[in-house]
Design a protein around this motif. Sequence first.
Motif: not given
Length: 635
Positions: A567-589
């Motif tokens: 869309s709009l000359n851009k390719y977006k690859l995404s994964v969405k879920d309806n789980g519990s969401g992000i619980t940690s602010k730590l940046e993993n590998k």
Amino acid sequence: MKRKIWNRIWKELGLWSLAAPPGIIVLVVVMLIRITGGMQSWEWMLLDQMLRLRPLEKADERVVIVGIDEKDIEWVKQYPIPDTKIAELLTKLETYKPLAIGLDIFKNVPVQPGGEELAQILRANSNIIGIEKILPPGETLPPKMPPARVGFVDLLNDEDSRNRRYLLYTPNPNNIDEDKYSLALRLVAKYLKVQGINLETGKKDPNTIRFRDVELSRITRNFGGYVRVDDGGLSILINFRNRNQPFNVVSLRDILNQKVDAKLLRDRIVLVGNRNMSTGDIIYTSAIPGLKLNGQIYGIDYHAHAISHILSAVIDNRPMIYSWGDIEEYIWILVWGVLPIIIGRLTQSVWKNILSVSVAGFCLFSCGYIMLWVWGLWIPITPSLLILAVNGVGLSAFAFYHHDKFLRSQIDERQNTIQHTFTVIHNGPLQTLAYALKHMRARDIPYEQLLGQFEKLDREIREIGEFLKLEALTTEESLRLGSGLIIELNRPLHDLLYEVYSSTLERKDFENFKTLKVKVRNFDPIDDKYLSMKDKRGICLFLEEALCNVGKHAQGVKRVEASGVYSLNKYKLSVKDNGSGITSKLENKGTKDSKILAQQLKGDFRRESLFPRGTICELSWKLHKERLYRLFPKT
């Protein structure tokens, strides 16, 4: 004899005419970069570092902070703290007889109960200074008290989001004939007036102010490393007190419970304000070592540093930070720019040149450090060091270039091999091991099943070993997924994404996959001939990692959607879920690798929680229109 001398002179001039121009070009380029402001962030960073390296100083007992922390909020059981408690706090503080009290809490709107009680105290008590915010955005009115007892708390951010400057006064944006004074200046003026020291206009610089014979060094349009900075009003560069706890700090409950020694507060400047994360009143600085909040201090502490800075300069002769004028600064840079050219001519040896330039660089930094520490003089070290390095080491570096290039290619190859091997292990055996260890600790599966997991781990490790051996012997580019599936990367990208999606969701070692009810996937085809094998490998690993994270962390997930959309000359690859969401602010590998991949593709990466539930993990990059094709029938 004279002819020989002249011949030697002409020969030397000829040599300089060949050798000097590159160095002079470097000197001119660096000067131009500095003039245009291209070195501001480097000079700020070096200034912060030199301030951190100063010897530790003793705490300034003239300034005391009454900080409302998280325990105070729990103790009061209401946030914001009600006016009745603030009124009680100010009343108690008055019994200790401080010289001035700065209330660093906005009180334009009452926080009941106790609004009227606090308003009466603020109007009646001449020792209390209230606050306002006068500059956009978010201007905030002061409490109802005399204007002479109100100070603004607007702070100036540098372009690197750090705070180094403090605005002391500025014209009222709504009435340019009226000057507005900051909280720190109000408190300092009140404190010094008791000692018979009045606020006056500067003598050497009539655009600044002075206390006794000490003129405050104001920041001009070009000041030290600052270029074309807004010089409206009067702002100073804070000489932070070099100590991780530079001021005495007590809590609200300590004052109300009378647990504070009266000597601590008597004849002091007392600042009352928030020292908790709830308010977001956080200031970023790299100039103070050993902070509890890494690179951050509370806003009230920043005001305390400004107050201590002025008091120490006036009473203790502690240096204020000032700088040379433009002419002096660029003469200094010119001298250090010519020096490495002279060193190169005199040494005529790679190692002697490097040694001489290193010694000169050390002397340059030491000179700047001592001038800043002892006299408060901020001189241009960064551009001088840069010229010294480029002109002094440049020719020496060229001698090592080809050898270094060869070593780097070997190191890069080894790093890529290690990274690739770790990724294969991370997405396969490590997941199996994590699954087995989790159930071994919980003891919720039979021994035979647990043994089967470790046997599977043994097989996966052996399979990876064989895969890596084969990969080293073939020119075909392939990728082994955590599920054990090997895919050839020369296939179209959308086919690879389908393979990764299907293979990953079929894995049995992720318990959250068992709760999935709806699985949606759609990957638009693209012409991926402009993507390297490294790019395609990274994109496939990104999708696998995002799906694995759903299996590992998205508790209660019912739906997962993987899509690749153009869309709009851009390719977006995404994964969405309806789980519990992000619980940690730590940046993993995985997150770090995704950010590196986004930079590699010159795109963007985001991973964030969705409302009301769920997480989205998205990688996007631009495509040229002619590189994309759609599988739509022509009409």
